[in-house]
Design a protein around this motif. Sequence first.
Motif, PDB file in Angstrom:
ATOM      1  N   LEU A  10       0.857  -1.212  -0.020  1.00 55.87           N
ATOM      2  CA  LEU A  10      -0.098   0.210   0.242  1.00 55.87           C
ATOM      3  C   LEU A  10       1.067   1.128  -0.086  1.00 55.87           C
ATOM      4  O   LEU A  10       0.282   2.324   0.147  1.00 55.87           O
ATOM      5  CB  LEU A  10      -0.945   0.162   1.374  1.00 55.87           C
ATOM      6  N   GLN A  11       2.052   0.962  -0.088  1.00 52.72           N
ATOM      7  CA  GLN A  11       3.098   2.432   0.164  1.00 52.72           C
ATOM      8  C   GLN A  11       3.132   3.211  -1.058  1.00 52.72           C
ATOM      9  O   GLN A  11       3.470   2.550  -2.174  1.00 52.72           O
ATOM     10  CB  GLN A  11       4.439   1.787   0.806  1.00 52.72           C
TER      11      GLN A  11
ATOM     12  N   ALA B 105      -0.463   3.142  12.600  1.00 54.80           N
ATOM     13  CA  ALA B 105       0.242   3.073  11.552  1.00 54.80           C
ATOM     14  C   ALA B 105       0.001   4.242  10.488  1.00 54.80           C
ATOM     15  O   ALA B 105       0.932   4.606   9.823  1.00 54.80           O
ATOM     16  CB  ALA B 105      -0.012   1.759  10.545  1.00 54.80           C
ATOM     17  N   LEU B 106      -1.257   4.732  10.637  1.00 55.21           N
ATOM     18  CA  LEU B 106      -1.334   6.116   9.822  1.00 55.21           C
ATOM     19  C   LEU B 106      -0.862   7.244  10.626  1.00 55.21           C
ATOM     20  O   LEU B 106      -0.521   8.084   9.633  1.00 55.21           O
ATOM     21  CB  LEU B 106      -3.042   6.477  10.135  1.00 55.21           C
ATOM     22  N   ARG B 107      -0.744   7.387  11.698  1.00 54.15           N
ATOM     23  CA  ARG B 107      -0.109   8.448  12.836  1.00 54.15           C
ATOM     24  C   ARG B 107       1.491   8.551  12.928  1.00 54.15           C
ATOM     25  O   ARG B 107       2.041   9.300  13.244  1.00 54.15           O
ATOM     26  CB  ARG B 107      -0.925   8.610  13.840  1.00 54.15           C
ATOM     27  N   ARG B 108       1.852   7.400  12.427  1.00 55.10           N
ATOM     28  CA  ARG B 108       3.507   7.305  12.750  1.00 55.10           C
ATOM     29  C   ARG B 108       4.396   8.218  11.846  1.00 55.10           C
ATOM     30  O   ARG B 108       4.128   7.959  10.348  1.00 55.10           O
ATOM     31  CB  ARG B 108       3.772   5.777  12.513  1.00 55.10           C
ATOM     32  N   ASP B 109       4.808   9.182  12.351  1.00 57.38           N
ATOM     33  CA  ASP B 109       5.367  10.358  11.292  1.00 57.38           C
ATOM     34  C   ASP B 109       6.890   9.735  10.846  1.00 57.38           C
ATOM     35  O   ASP B 109       7.914  10.186  11.538  1.00 57.38           O
ATOM     36  CB  ASP B 109       5.704  11.655  12.031  1.00 57.38           C
TER      37      ASP B 109
ATOM     38  N   MET C 156       3.552  11.953   4.064  1.00 59.99           N
ATOM     39  CA  MET C 156       2.482  11.387   4.826  1.00 59.99           C
ATOM     40  C   MET C 156       1.191  11.598   4.345  1.00 59.99           C
ATOM     41  O   MET C 156       0.275  10.960   4.105  1.00 59.99           O
ATOM     42  CB  MET C 156       2.465  11.887   6.448  1.00 59.99           C
ATOM     43  N   ARG C 157       0.819  13.033   3.932  1.00 54.95           N
ATOM     44  CA  ARG C 157      -0.331  13.250   3.370  1.00 54.95           C
ATOM     45  C   ARG C 157      -0.700  12.412   2.134  1.00 54.95           C
ATOM     46  O   ARG C 157      -1.587  11.964   1.710  1.00 54.95           O
ATOM     47  CB  ARG C 157      -0.261  14.937   3.137  1.00 54.95           C
ATOM     48  N   GLY C 158       0.430  12.474   1.148  1.00 56.03           N
ATOM     49  CA  GLY C 158       0.441  11.676   0.020  1.00 56.03           C
ATOM     50  C   GLY C 158       0.303  10.198   0.116  1.00 56.03           C
ATOM     51  O   GLY C 158      -0.530   9.539  -0.526  1.00 56.03           O
ATOM     52  N   GLN C 159       0.862   9.625   1.090  1.00 57.34           N
ATOM     53  CA  GLN C 159       0.735   8.174   1.483  1.00 57.34           C
ATOM     54  C   GLN C 159      -0.969   7.945   1.769  1.00 57.34           C
ATOM     55  O   GLN C 159      -1.569   7.127   1.327  1.00 57.34           O
ATOM     56  CB  GLN C 159       1.532   7.805   2.772  1.00 57.34           C
ATOM     57  N   LEU C 160      -1.599   8.714   2.745  1.00 59.79           N
ATOM     58  CA  LEU C 160      -2.960   8.584   3.299  1.00 59.79           C
ATOM     59  C   LEU C 160      -3.760   8.834   1.965  1.00 59.79           C
ATOM     60  O   LEU C 160      -4.893   8.334   1.781  1.00 59.79           O
ATOM     61  CB  LEU C 160      -3.175   9.702   4.300  1.00 59.79           C
TER      62      LEU C 160
ATOM     63  N   ARG D  76     -12.482   5.057   6.117  1.00 57.86           N
ATOM     64  CA  ARG D  76     -11.967   6.390   5.289  1.00 57.86           C
ATOM     65  C   ARG D  76     -12.238   7.718   5.924  1.00 57.86           C
ATOM     66  O   ARG D  76     -11.239   8.556   5.628  1.00 57.86           O
ATOM     67  CB  ARG D  76     -12.920   6.017   3.971  1.00 57.86           C
ATOM     68  N   THR D  77     -13.166   7.823   6.264  1.00 60.16           N
ATOM     69  CA  THR D  77     -13.412   9.024   6.991  1.00 60.16           C
ATOM     70  C   THR D  77     -12.406   9.355   8.057  1.00 60.16           C
ATOM     71  O   THR D  77     -11.937  10.388   8.221  1.00 60.16           O
ATOM     72  CB  THR D  77     -14.727   9.125   7.978  1.00 60.16           C
ATOM     73  N   LEU D  78     -11.829   8.401   9.051  1.00 62.41           N
ATOM     74  CA  LEU D  78     -10.834   8.385   9.680  1.00 62.41           C
ATOM     75  C   LEU D  78      -9.401   8.840   8.901  1.00 62.41           C
ATOM     76  O   LEU D  78      -8.483   9.610   9.639  1.00 62.41           O
ATOM     77  CB  LEU D  78     -10.409   7.233  10.680  1.00 62.41           C
ATOM     78  N   ILE D  79      -9.364   8.120   7.911  1.00 57.54           N
ATOM     79  CA  ILE D  79      -8.195   8.314   7.248  1.00 57.54           C
ATOM     80  C   ILE D  79      -7.725   9.808   6.669  1.00 57.54           C
ATOM     81  O   ILE D  79      -6.995  10.486   6.754  1.00 57.54           O
ATOM     82  CB  ILE D  79      -7.888   7.363   5.966  1.00 57.54           C
TER      83      ILE D  79
END
Length: 274
Positions: free
Chosen positions: A118-119, A167-171, A178-182, A263-266
């Motif tokens: 997914l990266q 995993a979403l929040r690990r900087d 990070m924004r592009g990844q999400l 999706r809303t959380l992401i």
Amino acid sequence: MGTRSEPYEAPAIQTFAVELTAWRTEAGLTQTALAETLGYTPQWISQLESAKSIPSKTFAENLDTFFKTNGLFQRLWKRIIDTRHQAILPPGFTEYMERETEASQVRNFELTLIYGLLQTEDYMRAVVGHEQDPDTADRLVTERLKRQEILTRENAANAWFTLDESALRRDIADPDVMRGQLAHLLALGERPNISIDVVPLSTRYYQGLTGSFTILSFTNAPDIVYGEIAGQGMLITEPRIVASFAVRYNSLRGDALRVEESRTLIKSVMEEYG
């Protein structure tokens, strides 16, 4: 190149070690004698013969000159350089990657990082380039991008990914990465063969806290499981244990938010990156 305490698994490094030992022994030299002759330390020779270090090009050239070979050690050194990225892969992972290309279904739970399939490329580089030289990092990134074709090829695998919110929040990279990844997660989640859900941080203890794992399913073969702990990979094929991981994954999905809620959380976490 640096050293490490455990032997390298890459065949080319092992072959260099075996050939060095054989040529030295045939010449009737101890490690100390060879080291003194070539201007190295006995410890360095010992590390190389134990496959605990990667030789330098100069050392390979010196061996060819001293033993009067036809370039054997330089060829072995080049093979090591061409395949050295494999030496840092966890045991079992090479076989896992081979099986992954044949999978019809992928089920993955990830606790700490966005899963490799997914990266984005930028996120990958932040992960694999952390302790690797640029050439090795490039090879690892290319290999990982190639793996991702399992999700987009014709007859793509059906895939379910469950992530812990951490995993979403690990900087692991700057906000833009990070924004592009999400955003990439959101885009992938729109594909009909991919489902992505998230276990929120508000969830108290649940089975996923014991570690990440992936289950591969095949059209004409039994399922397998792959997991890692402390950099060591484990490929599991025993049917009873594999079945227990399937039960575990179903339980984890029960702890996750529904796909639309995920999706809303992401999106919410992505907005926090600006």
